[in-house]
Design an enzyme around this catalytic site. Sequence first.
Site, PDB file in Angstrom:
ATOM      1  N   TYR A  43       1.092  -1.189  -0.070  1.00 58.33           N
ATOM      2  CA  TYR A  43      -0.114  -0.106  -0.152  1.00 58.33           C
ATOM      3  C   TYR A  43       1.031   1.019   0.039  1.00 58.33           C
ATOM      4  CZ  TYR A  43      -3.221   3.618   1.688  1.00 58.33           C
ATOM      5  OH  TYR A  43      -3.764   4.859   1.711  1.00 58.33           O
TER       6      TYR A  43
ATOM      7  N   GLU B 250      -3.418   7.529  -3.943  1.00 56.42           N
ATOM      8  CA  GLU B 250      -3.144   6.071  -3.232  1.00 56.42           C
ATOM      9  C   GLU B 250      -3.188   5.109  -4.115  1.00 56.42           C
ATOM     10  OE1 GLU B 250      -5.990   4.569   0.264  1.00 56.42           O
ATOM     11  OE2 GLU B 250      -6.757   3.652  -1.546  1.00 56.42           O
TER      12      GLU B 250
END
Length: 380
Positions: A101, A189
């Site tokens: 991530y 993101e």
Amino acid sequence: MKLMEYQSRQLLSEFGIPIPEAEVCDTGDEAAAIQSRLGGMVVIKAQVLSGGRGKAGGVRIARTPEEARTVASRILGLEIGGQKVRRLLVSRAVKSVKEYYLSVSVDRNSRGLELVFSDKGGITIEEAAADHPGRIRHLSLDPFGGPEAASFLAGIDAGAIGEDIARRVLGIASSLFRLCSERGCVLAEINPLSLEEGGTLVALDAKLVLDDNAVPMHPELASFRNPEEYGSDENEAREASLSYVGLDGNIGCMVNGAGLSMATMDLIKHYGASPANFLDIGGSSNPEKVVKAFSILTRNPGVKAILVNIFGGITRCDDVANGIVKARSMIEIKVPTVIRLIGTNDGKAREILAGAGIEAYSDLGEAIRRVVAFAGGVSA
Ligand code: GDP
Ligand code: MN
């Protein structure tokens, strides 16, 4: 302003971040054709604004054109996060060895940018935070320089993920930082950032949120706006250059200036009622804008009374008065309307309104108590 994955990919690629080959389509037949072009296994993904598409059945694998057609049709029949799926991304399937991530976002506390990295990618960062709190790394970034090698490598624990991979993550983080600062993102993101069999890193999914206030500096980004992000009232207001946010109270507000709008909403609350919206008609408001504002407010069945609050400066009260009179002749305003105006040309405005049999207050407290009473609130 939220971007869909296929739009986010466009910006990632512009900043040199690797993404798997993919094409966008909106029918099963096209999905089949894209699968044939890409060859082999593909991932078909719903293009909607909400996350969690995988869990909602909006991310599926297909190996043949027939399978692609069936899977695509099935996904096109879904509704995810209250949004009907209208568009698909057909992407080459990646063999992931590991999922990370990575995000860069505006951090209001440090008034800078924050980078978040986790070697538990593929699940939402909220889930990762709940299940593996120790595996999430927060680094604050120099808003002018971006990630600095030594502190980045220490910060993401390069030793644990491998120095070589960590250095490549740094390369992607630097590009993501540039994208964020040059295009005005509130959030950028990548989840998952996948380590592909063979050792390359590739962004398997991306979610960008642009700062609405930065969009005018990059006019090309305006075309990314997805109408489904906002209610129809918000979209209509934006087109008329009104700034509008729907809320759930029952007093419709029409105010000039964001500060005065906020103060008006606070006062309504102070007197025991709730605003139905924030609506700033802006500085130099012409009568047409006022008419438009009335038409948006009166359409809302939750609005039991309307308050117009104008502090005339650049905004001329007589313009607003003309707008009010015009709106009354064009739209059926069924709910009681309280008008307060003061400042530039207010005398003239009062004359115009009086000519149409409308009374206007100059004292704000009085006007608010009145509108709250009309809306069924506590004080009169
Ligand atoms: P989201 O659920 O809306 O975040 O959609 P994603 O695009 O992130 O897809 C959900 C999950 O599917 C990802 O976290 C991956 O684990 C998996 N996934 C998506 N595309 C691929 C792919 O090409 N290869 C592999 N191995 N997994 C994928
Ligand atoms: Mn994802």
